[in-house]
Design a protein around this motif. Structure first.
Motif, PDB file in Angstrom:
ATOM      1  N   ILE A 347       0.860  -1.179   0.000  1.00 51.75           N
ATOM      2  CA  ILE A 347       0.000   0.000   0.000  1.00 51.75           C
ATOM      3  C   ILE A 347       0.897   1.230   0.000  1.00 51.75           C
ATOM      4  CG2 ILE A 347      -1.788   1.264   1.232  1.00 51.75           C
ATOM      5  CD1 ILE A 347      -2.575  -1.373   2.577  1.00 51.75           C
ATOM      6  N   SER A 348       0.737   2.090  -0.987  1.00 55.37           N
ATOM      7  CA  SER A 348       1.573   3.282  -1.076  1.00 55.37           C
ATOM      8  C   SER A 348       1.170   4.337  -0.057  1.00 55.37           C
ATOM      9  CB  SER A 348       1.498   3.885  -2.483  1.00 55.37           C
ATOM     10  OG  SER A 348       1.976   2.972  -3.445  1.00 55.37           O
ATOM     11  N   SER A 349      -0.140   4.490   0.167  1.00 55.09           N
ATOM     12  CA  SER A 349      -0.614   5.492   1.101  1.00 55.09           C
ATOM     13  C   SER A 349      -2.059   5.193   1.458  1.00 55.09           C
ATOM     14  CB  SER A 349      -0.495   6.897   0.496  1.00 55.09           C
ATOM     15  OG  SER A 349      -0.830   7.882   1.452  1.00 55.09           O
ATOM     16  N   VAL A 350      -2.541   5.797   2.535  1.00 57.95           N
ATOM     17  CA  VAL A 350      -3.919   5.629   2.985  1.00 57.95           C
ATOM     18  C   VAL A 350      -4.496   7.004   3.295  1.00 57.95           C
ATOM     19  CG1 VAL A 350      -5.457   4.581   4.677  1.00 57.95           C
ATOM     20  CG2 VAL A 350      -3.360   3.382   4.010  1.00 57.95           C
ATOM     21  N   ILE A 351      -5.664   7.305   2.753  1.00 59.40           N
ATOM     22  CA  ILE A 351      -6.392   8.531   3.066  1.00 59.40           C
ATOM     23  C   ILE A 351      -7.772   8.128   3.556  1.00 59.40           C
ATOM     24  CG2 ILE A 351      -7.257  10.739   2.195  1.00 59.40           C
ATOM     25  CD1 ILE A 351      -5.153  10.605  -0.002  1.00 59.40           C
ATOM     26  N   THR A 352      -8.143   8.516   4.761  1.00 59.06           N
ATOM     27  CA  THR A 352      -9.386   8.045   5.360  1.00 59.06           C
ATOM     28  C   THR A 352     -10.341   9.188   5.692  1.00 59.06           C
ATOM     29  OG1 THR A 352      -8.541   8.157   7.628  1.00 59.06           O
ATOM     30  CG2 THR A 352      -8.138   6.126   6.426  1.00 59.06           C
TER      31      THR A 352
END
Length: 456
Positions: A347-352
């Motif tokens: 996973i490159s990044s997470v935006i929640t």
């Protein structure tokens, strides 16, 4: 006197004549050097293609090795006049090409490519260029000799394809084989595992090799010779009026490298940041006999707050997990990513948010990630959707996190250019904010931000 680690990449070795220019650059230093080299231009791509060709054709290994022999023999004949020296280098090249041919024939007959074999094949280019560069350095008067990573003990974590160096072990082992009394020439791009197999550092990994060496011997600087004028305020192919940035921090350089600036390998700063060893970016095309850095990478100065550069990558896709309770129910992210971990998908990044979890992936991993997440039964998730044809814009500069007005400049520029923002993230990095836009808006977004922040 502290040594300087000098790295010559494939952009310095586009043609056989470039080898001599790199030797003139090294001779101009008048200080102890360690020289790290990449493969000759296009050789690594040839080897990557050659893997598939060898699996499909029994004749391919002969053809590949013959082509590589011709490329390196041309350089050898052009630069080395002594027949004794030529024969010495030629013997090394022939031995390594024979080994390459055996590996290619092996994967043809088994019809598969083990990870450790793939890394050994792909790293052959550096082991072919290094003895030639060392010979040309001797020709200009430097006491050069090749030192292989497997001989010096450049230990990795054993992760094939994208290894990391064991910095503690390297600091113990490398200084004894990289004496300032000579000019070691090191093939970049790879190290070795505990069992002696070759593991590469990923594309562009020769920069990382050079950084590991610089940290291990406490070099005065790491000098990267490129074919560009250092870090720029934007991609000159999209933003013709982009300008060189004389100084960037380690964090700024890492962010720009991850998001499309091809100046250095994104992990190059990792070994150097703690010891404050500077990275100096040079342009070999502008070499005039003097050592002149275009950009210096070092510790954050905190003397001004500004957006220095904008960069973008289109190598990204999003899987969106949607549901009214995804932001408040514990364990949902862990549950959703268990299958991804098992499948080896990063996973490159997470935006929640409270109703959506957005997972960012490399484009090549998007379809697999979407399939894995759709197969998982995750409570509170009522929809799993993929989003393609997007780009991440990174606006990079010290002070973004704590300086009022910088973010508003970015969003104001995008609004004026009528670019719709799909997602954004600010604050995760102290030096960067990320804006996700449609792929077709990438160039327009970059120009709008650049022209606004560099107006006047």
């Amino acid at each position: 006197m502290a040594q300087v680690v000098v790295k010559f990449g494939g952009s310095n070795l586009k043609s056989p004549a470039d080898v001599e220019r790199s030797a003139r650059v090294a001779a101009a230093y008048k200080t102890p050097l360690v020289v790290v080299v990449s493969a000759f231009s296009s050789v690594t791509d040839t080897l990557i293609r050659g893997i598939d060709e060898a699996i499909g054709s029994e004749k391919a290994p002969d053809t590949i090795c013959s082509n590589l022999k011709e490329i390196h023999e041309t350089a050898l004949k052009l630069h080395i006049e002594s027949e004794t020296e030529r024969n010495s280098v030629r013997a090394v090249l022939d031995e390594r090409l024979d080994q390459l041919k055996k590996l290619l024939m092996g994967i043809h007959y088994i019809g598969a490519v083990p990870d450790f074999t793939r890394d050994q094949i792909i790293s052959t280019g550096e082991r072919l260029s290094a003895p030639i560069v060392a010979a040309v350095l001797r020709k200009v008067g430097l006491p050069a000799h090749e030192v292989l990573p497997e001989i010096m003990g450049l230990l990795t974590d054993g992760s094939f394809g994208n290894a990391a160096a064991d910095l503690a072990v390297c600091a113990e082992r490398l200084p004894s084989t990289l004496s300032p009394d000579s000019t070691p020439v090191v093939p970049g791009f790879y190290g070795v595992t505990k069992t002696g197999n070759i593991a590469i550092f990923g594309r562009g990994g020769s920069d990382y090799t050079a950084a590991v060496i610089a940290r291990s011997i406490r070099a005065s600087s790491l000098d990267l010779w490129k074919d560009v004028d250092g870090f720029l305020s934007g991609d000159p192919r999209i933003i013709p009026n982009s300008k060189t940035i004389p100084y960037v921090s380690y964090e700024e350089a890492a962010e720009l490298s991850y998001f499309g600036a091809k100046v250095l390998h994104p992990r190059t700063v990792e070994p150097l940041e703690l010891d404050h060893i500077p990275i100096r970016v040079m342009n070999v095309e502008q070499f005039d006999g003097t050592i002149k850095p275009y950009t210096i990478v070092g510790p954050a100065k905190h003397d001004s707050a500004s957006i220095k550069s904008v960069a973008a990558t289109e190598d990204v896709g999003i899987v969106r997990l949607e549901g009214p309770g995804v932001g408040s129910r514990p364990g949902i992210l862990a549950r959703a990513t268990t299958g991804l971990d098992a499948a080896g998908i990063n996973i490159s990044s997470v935006i929640t948010s409270q109703t959506s979890i957005n997972l960012l992936f490399r484009k090549r991993d998007l379809a697999r990630a979407l399939a894995v997440l759709r197969s998982e039964s995750v409570p509170s998730v009522i929809a799993v959707d993929g989003l393609e044809d997007i780009a991440i814009i990174a606006a990079v500069g010290e002070g973004l996190r704590h300086t009022p007005g910088l973010a508003s400049q970015v969003f104001g520029a995008l609004a004026s250019a009528q670019v719709n923002v799909l997602l954004t993230q600010a604050g995760a990095s102290p030096v960067a904010m990320y804006i996700i836009v449609r792929k077709e808006d990438t160039a327009k977004a970059l120009r709008a931000i650049h022209d606004t922040i560099h107006r006047g």
